[in-house]
Scaffold this motif. Structure first.
Motif, PDB file in Angstrom:
ATOM      1  N   ALA A  32       0.675  -1.500   0.048  1.00 41.35           N
ATOM      2  CA  ALA A  32       0.229   0.098  -0.070  1.00 41.35           C
ATOM      3  C   ALA A  32       0.906   1.142  -0.032  1.00 41.35           C
ATOM      4  O   ALA A  32       0.652   2.247  -0.653  1.00 41.35           O
ATOM      5  CB  ALA A  32      -0.911   0.103   1.276  1.00 41.35           C
ATOM      6  N   VAL A  33       2.134   1.155   0.744  1.00 37.66           N
ATOM      7  CA  VAL A  33       3.038   2.505   0.601  1.00 37.66           C
ATOM      8  C   VAL A  33       3.288   2.666  -0.677  1.00 37.66           C
ATOM      9  O   VAL A  33       3.342   3.805  -1.393  1.00 37.66           O
ATOM     10  CB  VAL A  33       3.976   2.188   1.746  1.00 37.66           C
ATOM     11  CG1 VAL A  33       5.349   3.045   1.356  1.00 37.66           C
ATOM     12  CG2 VAL A  33       3.623   2.159   3.075  1.00 37.66           C
ATOM     13  N   ALA A  34       3.894   1.452  -1.376  1.00 32.74           N
ATOM     14  CA  ALA A  34       4.554   1.711  -2.807  1.00 32.74           C
ATOM     15  C   ALA A  34       3.074   2.268  -3.780  1.00 32.74           C
ATOM     16  O   ALA A  34       3.503   3.045  -4.721  1.00 32.74           O
ATOM     17  CB  ALA A  34       5.027   0.274  -3.407  1.00 32.74           C
ATOM     18  N   THR A  35       2.035   1.734  -3.522  1.00 37.61           N
ATOM     19  CA  THR A  35       0.845   2.429  -4.338  1.00 37.61           C
ATOM     20  C   THR A  35       0.405   3.714  -4.013  1.00 37.61           C
ATOM     21  O   THR A  35       0.435   4.760  -5.003  1.00 37.61           O
ATOM     22  CB  THR A  35      -0.460   1.292  -4.169  1.00 37.61           C
ATOM     23  OG1 THR A  35      -0.325   0.104  -4.181  1.00 37.61           O
ATOM     24  CG2 THR A  35      -1.465   1.946  -4.954  1.00 37.61           C
ATOM     25  N   ARG A  36       0.564   3.942  -3.013  1.00 34.10           N
ATOM     26  CA  ARG A  36       0.360   5.573  -2.685  1.00 34.10           C
ATOM     27  C   ARG A  36       1.447   6.386  -2.904  1.00 34.10           C
ATOM     28  O   ARG A  36       1.292   7.608  -3.550  1.00 34.10           O
ATOM     29  CB  ARG A  36       0.287   5.747  -1.030  1.00 34.10           C
ATOM     30  CG  ARG A  36      -0.914   4.828  -0.481  1.00 34.10           C
ATOM     31  CD  ARG A  36      -2.147   5.716  -0.976  1.00 34.10           C
ATOM     32  NE  ARG A  36      -3.389   5.201  -0.165  1.00 34.10           N
ATOM     33  CZ  ARG A  36      -4.671   5.744  -0.135  1.00 34.10           C
ATOM     34  NH1 ARG A  36      -4.894   6.620  -1.231  1.00 34.10           N
ATOM     35  NH2 ARG A  36      -5.569   5.117   0.613  1.00 34.10           N
ATOM     36  N   VAL A  37       2.895   5.971  -2.842  1.00 33.97           N
ATOM     37  CA  VAL A  37       3.769   6.655  -3.376  1.00 33.97           C
ATOM     38  C   VAL A  37       3.885   6.944  -4.802  1.00 33.97           C
ATOM     39  O   VAL A  37       4.244   7.855  -5.517  1.00 33.97           O
ATOM     40  CB  VAL A  37       5.337   6.194  -2.775  1.00 33.97           C
ATOM     41  CG1 VAL A  37       6.422   6.636  -3.747  1.00 33.97           C
ATOM     42  CG2 VAL A  37       5.544   6.232  -1.287  1.00 33.97           C
ATOM     43  N   ALA A  38       3.620   6.165  -5.428  1.00 32.77           N
ATOM     44  CA  ALA A  38       3.470   6.141  -7.036  1.00 32.77           C
ATOM     45  C   ALA A  38       2.108   6.795  -7.289  1.00 32.77           C
ATOM     46  O   ALA A  38       2.452   7.795  -8.526  1.00 32.77           O
ATOM     47  CB  ALA A  38       3.138   4.493  -7.410  1.00 32.77           C
TER      48      ALA A  38
END
Length: 112
Positions: A32-38
């Motif tokens: 979820a962190v990776a998705t939000r950062v993207a």
């Protein structure tokens, strides 16, 4: 471990009208962190990933409530002993501790 992703929206971005100057979004796990950062990078927002801090509000609230009750007992004992100065001081302590209890309970409610 939960994370918070924060970033500042560029002044010329159309997202600034919706989100304001600073954006904070939660993420529960690393995907979820990776998705939000993207998502934030796609909106031209420079993300900063922070681990969410856990603050133990319940023990803080119980300590303040106990201190209010202790000040109440001290005020009643001072009144019965005829010490009005000590009673006023204890009453002032009760008021200040009680006022300090409200933001702690508000934060505890927000975290729940």
């Amino acid at each position: 471990m939960p994370h918070l992703i924060r970033g500042t929206v560029p002044p010329d971005s159309p997202a600034r009208a919706l989100a304001g100057r600073t954006v904070t979004v939660p993420a529960t796990d690393l995907p979820a962190v990776a998705t939000r950062v993207a998502e934030m990078r796609a909106a031209r927002i420079d993300p900063v990933v922070l681990p969410a801090r856990y603050v133990p509000w319940t023990p803080i609230a119980l300590t303040l409530a106990s201190a209010v009750l202790g000040a109440l007992v001290a005020a009643l004992a001072a009144i019965l002993a005829g010490e009005t100065g000590i009673a006023w001081a204890a009453a002032g302590a009760m008021v200040l501790l009680g006022l300090g209890l409200f933001p702690v309970l508000a934060h505890q409610e927000m975290d729940a």
